[in-house]
Design a protein around this motif. Structure first.
Motif, PDB file in Angstrom:
ATOM      1  N   GLY A 156     -10.663  -3.384   0.486  1.00 61.49           N
ATOM      2  CA  GLY A 156     -10.438  -3.252  -0.955  1.00 61.49           C
ATOM      3  C   GLY A 156     -11.212  -4.316  -1.708  1.00 61.49           C
ATOM      4  N   SER A 157     -11.187  -4.214  -3.037  1.00 64.23           N
ATOM      5  CA  SER A 157     -11.887  -5.191  -3.870  1.00 64.23           C
ATOM      6  C   SER A 157     -11.278  -5.174  -5.261  1.00 64.23           C
ATOM      7  CB  SER A 157     -13.382  -4.870  -3.963  1.00 64.23           C
ATOM      8  OG  SER A 157     -13.599  -3.703  -4.739  1.00 64.23           O
ATOM      9  N   ASN A 158     -11.516  -6.244  -6.001  1.00 69.54           N
ATOM     10  CA  ASN A 158     -11.049  -6.290  -7.385  1.00 69.54           C
ATOM     11  C   ASN A 158     -11.694  -5.192  -8.227  1.00 69.54           C
ATOM     12  OD1 ASN A 158      -9.355  -8.435  -6.920  1.00 69.54           O
ATOM     13  ND2 ASN A 158     -10.735  -9.984  -7.764  1.00 69.54           N
TER      14      ASN A 158
ATOM     15  N   TRP B  17       1.890   0.951  -6.655  1.00 66.76           N
ATOM     16  CA  TRP B  17       0.557   0.560  -6.193  1.00 66.76           C
ATOM     17  C   TRP B  17       0.635   0.275  -4.697  1.00 66.76           C
ATOM     18  CZ3 TRP B  17      -3.006   0.678 -10.100  1.00 66.76           C
ATOM     19  CH2 TRP B  17      -4.325   0.332  -9.762  1.00 66.76           C
ATOM     20  N   ALA B  18      -0.315   0.814  -3.926  1.00 62.54           N
ATOM     21  CA  ALA B  18      -0.303   0.581  -2.476  1.00 62.54           C
ATOM     22  C   ALA B  18      -1.733   0.651  -1.955  1.00 62.54           C
ATOM     23  CB  ALA B  18       0.573   1.601  -1.768  1.00 62.54           C
ATOM     24  N   GLU B  19      -2.385  -0.503  -1.859  1.00 65.93           N
ATOM     25  CA  GLU B  19      -3.754  -0.538  -1.362  1.00 65.93           C
ATOM     26  C   GLU B  19      -3.741  -0.772   0.148  1.00 65.93           C
ATOM     27  OE1 GLU B  19      -6.840  -2.577  -3.403  1.00 65.93           O
ATOM     28  OE2 GLU B  19      -5.897  -2.379  -5.389  1.00 65.93           O
ATOM     29  N   SER B  20      -4.282   0.196   0.870  1.00 63.82           N
ATOM     30  CA  SER B  20      -4.420   0.169   2.338  1.00 63.82           C
ATOM     31  C   SER B  20      -3.122  -0.219   3.046  1.00 63.82           C
ATOM     32  CB  SER B  20      -5.562  -0.762   2.768  1.00 63.82           C
ATOM     33  OG  SER B  20      -5.359  -2.108   2.391  1.00 63.82           O
ATOM     34  N   SER B  21      -1.994   0.309   2.555  1.00 62.84           N
ATOM     35  CA  SER B  21      -0.717  -0.022   3.183  1.00 62.84           C
ATOM     36  C   SER B  21       0.155   1.183   3.512  1.00 62.84           C
ATOM     37  CB  SER B  21       0.082  -0.980   2.291  1.00 62.84           C
ATOM     38  OG  SER B  21       0.413  -0.375   1.049  1.00 62.84           O
ATOM     39  N   ILE B  22      -0.070   2.321   2.876  1.00 63.19           N
ATOM     40  CA  ILE B  22       0.828   3.455   3.070  1.00 63.19           C
ATOM     41  C   ILE B  22       0.758   3.993   4.497  1.00 63.19           C
ATOM     42  CG2 ILE B  22      -0.762   5.271   2.333  1.00 63.19           C
ATOM     43  CD1 ILE B  22       1.629   6.560   0.848  1.00 63.19           C
ATOM     44  N   PHE B  23      -0.355   3.729   5.205  1.00 65.50           N
ATOM     45  CA  PHE B  23      -0.479   4.214   6.579  1.00 65.50           C
ATOM     46  C   PHE B  23       0.629   3.674   7.477  1.00 65.50           C
ATOM     47  CE2 PHE B  23      -2.360   0.072   7.034  1.00 65.50           C
ATOM     48  CZ  PHE B  23      -2.095  -0.290   8.344  1.00 65.50           C
ATOM     49  N   ILE B  24       1.229   2.550   7.085  1.00 66.39           N
ATOM     50  CA  ILE B  24       2.272   1.942   7.916  1.00 66.39           C
ATOM     51  C   ILE B  24       3.463   2.884   8.085  1.00 66.39           C
ATOM     52  CG2 ILE B  24       3.915   0.011   8.063  1.00 66.39           C
ATOM     53  CD1 ILE B  24       1.801  -1.669   6.547  1.00 66.39           C
ATOM     54  N   VAL B  25       3.799   3.606   7.029  1.00 64.65           N
ATOM     55  CA  VAL B  25       4.881   4.596   7.134  1.00 64.65           C
ATOM     56  C   VAL B  25       4.349   6.015   7.260  1.00 64.65           C
ATOM     57  CG1 VAL B  25       6.512   3.162   5.878  1.00 64.65           C
ATOM     58  CG2 VAL B  25       5.142   4.843   4.624  1.00 64.65           C
ATOM     59  N   GLY B  26       3.066   6.197   6.932  1.00 63.92           N
ATOM     60  CA  GLY B  26       2.472   7.524   6.932  1.00 63.92           C
ATOM     61  C   GLY B  26       2.323   8.036   5.514  1.00 63.92           C
ATOM     62  N   PHE B  27       1.198   8.691   5.238  1.00 62.42           N
ATOM     63  CA  PHE B  27       0.872   9.107   3.875  1.00 62.42           C
ATOM     64  C   PHE B  27       1.941  10.031   3.294  1.00 62.42           C
ATOM     65  CE2 PHE B  27      -1.499  11.887   0.872  1.00 62.42           C
ATOM     66  CZ  PHE B  27      -1.907  10.913  -0.021  1.00 62.42           C
ATOM     67  N   GLU B  28       2.235  11.110   3.971  1.00 60.03           N
ATOM     68  CA  GLU B  28       3.193  12.077   3.436  1.00 60.03           C
ATOM     69  C   GLU B  28       4.586  11.470   3.300  1.00 60.03           C
ATOM     70  OE1 GLU B  28       4.660  16.696   4.139  1.00 60.03           O
ATOM     71  OE2 GLU B  28       3.494  15.678   5.680  1.00 60.03           O
ATOM     72  N   LYS B  29       5.010  10.726   4.311  1.00 61.57           N
ATOM     73  CA  LYS B  29       6.342  10.114   4.252  1.00 61.57           C
ATOM     74  C   LYS B  29       6.432   9.130   3.089  1.00 61.57           C
ATOM     75  CE  LYS B  29       9.661   7.276   6.806  1.00 61.57           C
ATOM     76  NZ  LYS B  29       9.939   6.535   8.076  1.00 61.57           N
ATOM     77  N   GLY B  30       5.411   8.309   2.903  1.00 66.31           N
ATOM     78  CA  GLY B  30       5.425   7.335   1.815  1.00 66.31           C
ATOM     79  C   GLY B  30       5.488   7.999   0.454  1.00 66.31           C
TER      80      GLY B  30
ATOM     81  N   ASP C  73     -16.533  -7.681   2.969  1.00 66.06           N
ATOM     82  CA  ASP C  73     -16.553  -8.855   2.094  1.00 66.06           C
ATOM     83  C   ASP C  73     -15.305  -9.727   2.220  1.00 66.06           C
ATOM     84  OD1 ASP C  73     -18.993  -8.001   1.220  1.00 66.06           O
ATOM     85  OD2 ASP C  73     -18.290  -7.228  -0.701  1.00 66.06           O
ATOM     86  N   HIS C  74     -14.145  -9.104   2.125  1.00 62.84           N
ATOM     87  CA  HIS C  74     -12.894  -9.882   2.127  1.00 62.84           C
ATOM     88  C   HIS C  74     -11.984  -9.555   3.312  1.00 62.84           C
ATOM     89  CE1 HIS C  74     -13.905 -11.340  -1.824  1.00 62.84           C
ATOM     90  NE2 HIS C  74     -14.022 -10.118  -2.281  1.00 62.84           N
ATOM     91  N   TYR C  75     -12.482  -8.731   4.233  1.00 63.23           N
ATOM     92  CA  TYR C  75     -11.619  -8.286   5.333  1.00 63.23           C
ATOM     93  C   TYR C  75     -12.244  -8.599   6.696  1.00 63.23           C
ATOM     94  CZ  TYR C  75      -8.646  -5.126   8.077  1.00 63.23           C
ATOM     95  OH  TYR C  75      -7.799  -4.585   9.002  1.00 63.23           O
ATOM     96  N   TYR C  76     -13.248  -7.827   7.112  1.00 66.60           N
ATOM     97  CA  TYR C  76     -13.791  -8.033   8.453  1.00 66.60           C
ATOM     98  C   TYR C  76     -14.514  -9.365   8.615  1.00 66.60           C
ATOM     99  CZ  TYR C  76     -12.929  -3.214  10.068  1.00 66.60           C
ATOM    100  OH  TYR C  76     -12.368  -2.047  10.474  1.00 66.60           O
ATOM    101  N   THR C  77     -15.343  -9.747   7.651  1.00 67.25           N
ATOM    102  CA  THR C  77     -16.132 -10.978   7.819  1.00 67.25           C
ATOM    103  C   THR C  77     -15.246 -12.214   7.997  1.00 67.25           C
ATOM    104  OG1 THR C  77     -18.023 -10.049   6.632  1.00 67.25           O
ATOM    105  CG2 THR C  77     -17.899 -12.447   6.785  1.00 67.25           C
ATOM    106  N   PRO C  78     -14.222 -12.421   7.150  1.00 69.68           N
ATOM    107  CA  PRO C  78     -13.335 -13.559   7.407  1.00 69.68           C
ATOM    108  C   PRO C  78     -12.593 -13.448   8.734  1.00 69.68           C
ATOM    109  CG  PRO C  78     -13.066 -12.759   5.164  1.00 69.68           C
ATOM    110  CD  PRO C  78     -13.893 -11.734   5.887  1.00 69.68           C
ATOM    111  N   LEU C  79     -12.250 -12.225   9.131  1.00 77.02           N
ATOM    112  CA  LEU C  79     -11.546 -12.044  10.405  1.00 77.02           C
ATOM    113  C   LEU C  79     -12.464 -12.363  11.584  1.00 77.02           C
ATOM    114  CD1 LEU C  79      -9.016 -11.176  11.940  1.00 77.02           C
ATOM    115  CD2 LEU C  79      -9.786  -8.798  11.731  1.00 77.02           C
TER     116      LEU C  79
END
Length: 248
Positions: free
Chosen positions: A19-21, A110-123, A194-200
């Motif tokens: 994600g990004s601003n 608002w849910a950025e890259s988080s709904i997969f935790i419960v599943g799209f339809e369920k969320g 930019d803010h996810y894989y590279t710092p990891l």
């Protein structure tokens, strides 16, 4: 499997998912006719990069930011205070499976890259009760950008999130769950790095040392390495799409 190391390995990172601003701003710009002081619920906020950005671009809003991992919330609170928006952000430690809020309490979810935790339809169905009439649900979700993914990409997503599907199919799921699809747009490939894989990636050598001898921790490190390798080779086949939905 002990999940604690998964949280630990992402502590202190700018984001816990792609994600990004700029993407947050673009999605928010598509919301029309909000009340003067909208109530926003950020579900699975992590360290809250998007939470703070929402506070900047919507100066009259109040944001409730929810995550299960307290160190993420502490990081968010510190950064929000430094950004001058801390007085309009409330952090709540709760599981997204059982959010403790009254029905129709929020104008925007608002849910950025988080709904997969419960599943799209369920969320979509689980959280719909929290929205006021004609309220918005803005979220990003992993999708296929091709109808014929490579065997390597297909195998990876089958292991981690077999529910992934295409943008049209994801829109159909949202409509069936009682939402109008206002707009969608793909996140650029740069948001993965930019803010996810590279710092990891920079942290992985130290994480390997800490994980040594702990099978669960070693498995999480190995999965992250696989995830990054698959994306480097096949990142044009899949990605995140932002969905701007409105409750019907």
């Amino acid at each position: 499997m002990d999940m604690s190391f998964l949280f630990t390995m992402h502590e202190g990172l700018p984001r816990q998912g792609p994600g990004s601003n700029a993407c947050t701003q673009k999605a928010f710009s598509m919301l029309k006719n909000l009340p003067d002081q909208p109530e926003i619920l950020d579900i699975g906020c992590g360290a809250g990069m998007q939470t703070i950005e929402l506070g900047r671009i919507c100066p009259n809003c109040h944001i409730t930011a929810v995550d299960i991992h307290q160190p993420y919330l502490d990081d968010l609170a510190r950064k929000a205070a430094a950004a001058g928006v801390g007085d309009r952000i409330t952090t709540v430690r709760e599981s997204m499976d059982d959010l403790p809020f009254e029905d129709a309490a929020f104008d925007v979810l608002w849910a950025e890259s988080s709904i997969f935790i419960v599943g799209f339809e369920k969320g979509l169905r689980l959280w719909k009760r929290l929205l006021r009439p004609s309220g918005y649900f803005c979220l990003s979700e992993a999708v296929w950008f091709t109808d014929q993914p490579s065997p390597e990409a297909a195998a990876f997503w089958n292991d981690c999130y077999p529910a992934i599907t295409t943008v049209p199919e994801t829109c159909a799921i949202a409509e069936k769950a009682g939402y109008e699809v206002v707009a969608t747009f793909p996140l650029p490939g740069s948001v993965w790095w930019d803010h996810y894989y590279t710092p990891l990636i920079e942290r992985l050598p130290d994480l390997k040392k800490v994980a040594a001898g702990n099978p669960d921790a070693e498995a999480f490190v190995a999965f992250s390495e696989r995830e990054i390798a698959v994306h480097r080779e096949h990142g044009d086949e899949y990605g995140y799409e932002f969905f701007i939905l409105r409750s019907r």
